[in-house]
Design an enzyme around this catalytic site. Structure first.
Site, mmCIF file in Angstrom:
data_model
loop_
_atom_site.group_PDB
_atom_site.id
_atom_site.type_symbol
_atom_site.label_atom_id
_atom_site.label_comp_id
_atom_site.label_asym_id
_atom_site.label_seq_id
_atom_site.Cartn_x
_atom_site.Cartn_y
_atom_site.Cartn_z
ATOM 1 N N LEU A 138 12.112 -20.097 -4.165
ATOM 2 C CA LEU A 138 10.998 -19.303 -3.661
ATOM 3 C C LEU A 138 9.793 -19.402 -4.588
ATOM 4 O O LEU A 138 9.938 -19.444 -5.813
ATOM 5 C CB LEU A 138 11.420 -17.832 -3.553
ATOM 6 C CG LEU A 138 10.340 -16.845 -3.085
ATOM 7 C CD1 LEU A 138 10.100 -16.983 -1.585
ATOM 8 C CD2 LEU A 138 10.723 -15.410 -3.450
ATOM 9 N N ARG A 148 -11.552 1.774 -9.242
ATOM 10 C CA ARG A 148 -10.670 2.920 -9.480
ATOM 11 C C ARG A 148 -10.922 3.507 -10.864
ATOM 12 O O ARG A 148 -11.553 2.861 -11.711
ATOM 13 C CB ARG A 148 -9.210 2.480 -9.338
ATOM 14 C CG ARG A 148 -8.847 2.075 -7.922
ATOM 15 C CD ARG A 148 -7.369 1.827 -7.762
ATOM 16 N NE ARG A 148 -7.025 1.507 -6.387
ATOM 17 C CZ ARG A 148 -5.779 1.394 -5.935
ATOM 18 N NH1 ARG A 148 -4.760 1.551 -6.771
ATOM 19 N NH2 ARG A 148 -5.547 1.110 -4.673
ATOM 20 N N LEU A 177 -6.780 -5.592 7.024
ATOM 21 C CA LEU A 177 -6.397 -6.675 6.114
ATOM 22 C C LEU A 177 -6.909 -6.461 4.692
ATOM 23 O O LEU A 177 -6.407 -7.095 3.759
ATOM 24 C CB LEU A 177 -6.914 -8.018 6.638
ATOM 25 C CG LEU A 177 -6.308 -8.500 7.958
ATOM 26 C CD1 LEU A 177 -6.910 -9.836 8.348
ATOM 27 C CD2 LEU A 177 -4.791 -8.614 7.845
ATOM 28 N N GLY A 209 0.208 5.363 -4.676
ATOM 29 C CA GLY A 209 -0.384 6.640 -5.083
ATOM 30 C C GLY A 209 0.058 7.789 -4.206
ATOM 31 O O GLY A 209 0.399 8.881 -4.696
ATOM 32 N N ARG A 210 0.064 7.567 -2.884
ATOM 33 C CA ARG A 210 0.474 8.638 -1.959
ATOM 34 C C ARG A 210 1.944 8.983 -2.132
ATOM 35 O O ARG A 210 2.341 10.152 -2.011
ATOM 36 C CB ARG A 210 0.185 8.207 -0.520
ATOM 37 C CG ARG A 210 -1.281 8.349 -0.136
ATOM 38 C CD ARG A 210 -1.567 7.761 1.221
ATOM 39 N NE ARG A 210 -1.540 6.307 1.186
ATOM 40 C CZ ARG A 210 -1.319 5.548 2.246
ATOM 41 N NH1 ARG A 210 -1.042 6.107 3.427
ATOM 42 N NH2 ARG A 210 -1.348 4.237 2.147
ATOM 43 N N TRP A 211 2.769 7.972 -2.417
ATOM 44 C CA TRP A 211 4.196 8.221 -2.665
ATOM 45 C C TRP A 211 4.360 9.171 -3.856
ATOM 46 O O TRP A 211 5.154 10.115 -3.805
ATOM 47 C CB TRP A 211 4.901 6.897 -2.948
ATOM 48 C CG TRP A 211 6.360 7.025 -3.273
ATOM 49 C CD1 TRP A 211 7.409 7.010 -2.383
ATOM 50 C CD2 TRP A 211 6.937 7.188 -4.571
ATOM 51 N NE1 TRP A 211 8.600 7.160 -3.048
ATOM 52 C CE2 TRP A 211 8.340 7.265 -4.401
ATOM 53 C CE3 TRP A 211 6.424 7.275 -5.856
ATOM 54 C CZ2 TRP A 211 9.225 7.436 -5.465
ATOM 55 C CZ3 TRP A 211 7.295 7.445 -6.921
ATOM 56 C CH2 TRP A 211 8.685 7.523 -6.732
ATOM 57 N N SER A 215 -6.839 -6.116 -6.262
ATOM 58 C CA SER A 215 -7.960 -6.734 -5.547
ATOM 59 C C SER A 215 -9.228 -6.709 -6.382
ATOM 60 O O SER A 215 -9.337 -5.985 -7.388
ATOM 61 C CB SER A 215 -8.208 -5.994 -4.223
ATOM 62 O OG SER A 215 -8.893 -4.771 -4.456
ATOM 63 N N ASP A 264 0.840 -1.200 0.000
ATOM 64 C CA ASP A 264 0.000 0.000 0.000
ATOM 65 C C ASP A 264 0.876 1.252 0.000
ATOM 66 O O ASP A 264 1.919 1.282 0.656
ATOM 67 C CB ASP A 264 -0.901 -0.017 1.239
ATOM 68 C CG ASP A 264 -2.031 0.990 1.136
ATOM 69 O OD1 ASP A 264 -2.327 1.455 0.016
ATOM 70 O OD2 ASP A 264 -2.628 1.323 2.183
ATOM 71 N N GLY A 265 0.425 2.256 -0.744
ATOM 72 C CA GLY A 265 1.095 3.557 -0.682
ATOM 73 C C GLY A 265 1.677 4.060 -1.980
ATOM 74 O O GLY A 265 2.303 5.131 -1.999
ATOM 75 N N GLU A 307 -11.787 -5.324 -5.522
ATOM 76 C CA GLU A 307 -12.353 -3.987 -5.345
ATOM 77 C C GLU A 307 -11.625 -2.920 -6.167
ATOM 78 O O GLU A 307 -12.150 -1.812 -6.341
ATOM 79 C CB GLU A 307 -12.321 -3.589 -3.863
ATOM 80 C CG GLU A 307 -13.292 -4.358 -2.972
ATOM 81 C CD GLU A 307 -12.861 -5.784 -2.706
ATOM 82 O OE1 GLU A 307 -13.743 -6.668 -2.671
ATOM 83 O OE2 GLU A 307 -11.647 -6.032 -2.559
ATOM 84 N N HIS A 345 2.994 3.580 -9.155
ATOM 85 C CA HIS A 345 2.866 2.154 -9.462
ATOM 86 C C HIS A 345 4.133 1.637 -10.155
ATOM 87 O O HIS A 345 4.554 0.498 -9.912
ATOM 88 C CB HIS A 345 1.644 1.921 -10.345
ATOM 89 C CG HIS A 345 0.340 2.227 -9.670
ATOM 90 N ND1 HIS A 345 0.023 1.734 -8.423
ATOM 91 C CD2 HIS A 345 -0.722 2.992 -10.066
ATOM 92 C CE1 HIS A 345 -1.181 2.168 -8.072
ATOM 93 N NE2 HIS A 345 -1.653 2.928 -9.050
#
Length: 225
Positions: A125, A65, A179, A16-18, A59, A13-14, A61, A30
């Protein structure tokens, strides 16, 4: 013995704010966030104690956007997967998407399938990108797949999910403490860590610090030690 972070999940998360803090477009955030995905994945691939890294990329949701942002994210995902194919192979990383991929374009689904098939033989991994993913949607789809089996047990439902592995350590960047519908079943006994760091600024050093803290936590899983 200290805890082993076999399965790490991250809510990224973050972005867009960055970007907004720097007077840039959200798409620039992004783009930078994709660089962090590469760095964090590479870090985890180098640590044998980490088996699986699950990242919340898009997500169910996120379709709400603005259309232009969603279209950019789809193009960024396709470009990222194409460019990271060599990184996966060189790092012995297996790519496994989770979520309902049916909503994506045929071309994007093909790229997802191609990278998954190309890395299927990698034994290091496992990186899971959650794409058009929602925890509730995952559980509903799993239940529907088991409807004709009579009584459904915890084990049956767990094995029918997109992700069949419990989370040890769940991290959310960006300062929020929720979450957001991510791996709800698998996070039942996960240790939760929240950081104010925006995802594009998150790095291996902070992840390593969180892992060290995680190793000191007493995990009782409802019992007593």
């Amino acid at each position: 013995m200290s805890n082993q972070p076999r399965h790490i999940a991250i809510i990224m998360d973050g972005n867009g704010r960055w970007a907004e803090k720097r007077g840039k477009s959200r798409t620039a955030g992004h783009e930078q966030g994709a660089e962090t995905v590469r760095a964090v994945t590479t870090f985890c691939a180098r640590h044998s104690e980490i088996d699986r890294l699950s990242l919340y990329a898009f997500s169910t949701e996120n379709w709400k956007r603005p259309k232009i942002e969603v279209e950019f994210l789809m193009k960024l995902l396709e470009r990222y997967l194409k460019s990271e194919r060599s990184t996966y192979l060189e790092g012995n990383i297996r790519f496994e998407p989770i979520g309902d991929l049916s909503m994506f374009s045929a071309s994007l689904r093909k790229v997802i399938d191609d990278v998954q098939n190309a890395t299927s033989g990698c034994s290091g991994l496992i990186q899971s990108l959650a794409l058009n993913y929602g925890g509730r949607d995952e559980i509903v789809r799993a239940v529907n797949s088991l409807r004709e089996n009579g009584t459904i047990t915890v084990e049956m439902l767990g094995s029918a999910l997109d992700c069949t592995h419990d989370i040890d350590l769940l991290i959310r960047t960006g300062g929020d403490h929720r979450l957001s519908n991510f791996l709800l079943w698998q996070a039942a006994y996960a240790e939760l860590f929240f950081t104010d760091t925006l995802w594009p600024e998150f790095g291996a050093d902070e992840l390593e610090t969180i892992i060290k803290k995680f190793k000191t936590v007493e995990r009782r899983f409802g019992g007593l030690n």
